[in-house]
Design an enzyme around this catalytic site. Structure first.
Site, PDB file in Angstrom:
ATOM      1  N   CYS A 121       0.834  -1.211   0.000  1.00 47.31           N
ATOM      2  CA  CYS A 121       0.000   0.000   0.000  1.00 47.31           C
ATOM      3  C   CYS A 121       0.869   1.261   0.000  1.00 47.31           C
ATOM      4  O   CYS A 121       1.466   1.585  -1.010  1.00 47.31           O
ATOM      5  CB  CYS A 121      -0.987  -0.034   1.159  1.00 47.31           C
ATOM      6  N   HIS A 232      -3.618  -5.191   0.542  1.00 49.80           N
ATOM      7  CA  HIS A 232      -3.070  -5.554   1.855  1.00 49.80           C
ATOM      8  C   HIS A 232      -3.013  -7.070   2.011  1.00 49.80           C
ATOM      9  O   HIS A 232      -3.923  -7.682   2.578  1.00 49.80           O
ATOM     10  CB  HIS A 232      -3.909  -4.939   2.971  1.00 49.80           C
ATOM     11  N   GLU A 234      -1.190  -8.671   4.014  1.00 52.79           N
ATOM     12  CA  GLU A 234      -0.919  -9.026   5.413  1.00 52.79           C
ATOM     13  C   GLU A 234      -2.189  -9.279   6.225  1.00 52.79           C
ATOM     14  O   GLU A 234      -2.148  -9.900   7.286  1.00 52.79           O
ATOM     15  CB  GLU A 234      -0.081  -7.928   6.082  1.00 52.79           C
TER      16      GLU A 234
END
Length: 275
Positions: A121, A232, A234
């Site tokens: 990001c 994202h 993660e």
């Protein structure tokens, strides 16, 4: 009696991954902060996270000497547009000039060394700017070759709803992302107001959103692993096969860097103690 050395002590250490911190006031005092989900992602990659506060120019080299990889986190703050010769479009949005000041040269130095780099990001946006690219400061107000872009900001709702699948991305054949995933299309979340406008020279598109927006890129001629993603991965990565494949590829690259930098002595065969 001579004791055998503990074999586990001779095994290679886990790779160390630098995680640059953001700058944020808490109460009346400034703090360095990094999101737990990024630290968790580094551990899922099989590496040891090292959160790094704002670094001075002369500290960047020694910090990279300690590391085997760099993970650039997302953040609510935007890259300051002065780095691509624009004025601030919306003064109400947060900036973090202290982070910009050291992560941009950090990115260039890490890639020049061939060190593994994984940008998420804001981290992806930093990488594009670091190499001379520019950003849409408000994607939802911008138009690309295919027409107006969609609104890529997070929807209202719970955190799970905000990080839920938002749109597919189309993987560019023959790139690093295609090699890792062996997928042509998959769904991603979307929580960003800024994104790549002009891709920096030397960068290669790895995936696009249906509206044509760049969703992933890499430094084409870099000596080592690097991959920058606008979404994202993660978020709840342990239960997401795409995210885990990406983190495992990053972790493998960090282990290779560690081994080239500091070859480990072989673990000796077990011997019976001699009285």
């Amino acid at each position: 009696m001579t004791q055998n050395p503990d074999a586990s002590a001779l095994l290679p250490r886990k790779p160390v991954v630098l995680v640059p911190a953001c700058n944020k006031p808490l109460g009346d005092h400034p703090f360095h902060v990094a999101g737990k989900k990024y630290v968790d992602a580094v551990r899922l990659a099989g590496c040891t996270p090292l959160i790094v506060p704002t670094a001075l120019p002369e500290e960047i080299g020694p910090l990279l000497d300690l590391a085997d990889g760099v993970l650039l986190t997302g953040s609510k703050s935007n890259v300051h547009p002065r780095h691509f010769d624009e004025a601030v479009h919306d003064p109400s949005l947060p900036l973090d000039p202290d982070r910009d000041a050291w992560t941009l040269p950090l990115i260039r130095e890490a890639v020049a060394r061939g060190m593994p780099l994984f940008g998420i990001c804001r981290g992806a946006q930093e990488a594009n700017v670091a190499f001379g690219g520019s950003l849409h400061q408000a994607v939802q107000e911008s138009t690309g070759p295919q027409g107006p872009y969609a609104d890529h900001r997070a929807p209202d709702g719970t955190v799970d709803e905000q990080y839920g699948p938002a749109h597919p991305v189309d993987v560019v054949p023959g790139g690093r992302l295609a090699e890792i995933l062996n997928l042509a299309r998959f769904d991603v979340n979307s929580l960003h107001g800024q994104a790549v406008k002009s891709l920096a020279p030397g960068l290669r598109v790895e995936a696009r959103a249906p509206d044509g927006l760049v969703e992933a890129f890499s430094v084409a001629e870099a000596k080592g692993f690097n991959l920058c993603l606008q979404w994202h991965p993660e978020w709840q990565a342990a239960g997401n096969p795409v995210s885990m494949a990406l983190l495992q590829a990053f972790g493998a690259a960090c282990r290779s860097w560690r081994d080239r930098k500091q070859p480990q002595a072989p673990v000796p065969a077990h011997r019976t103690p001699v009285p």
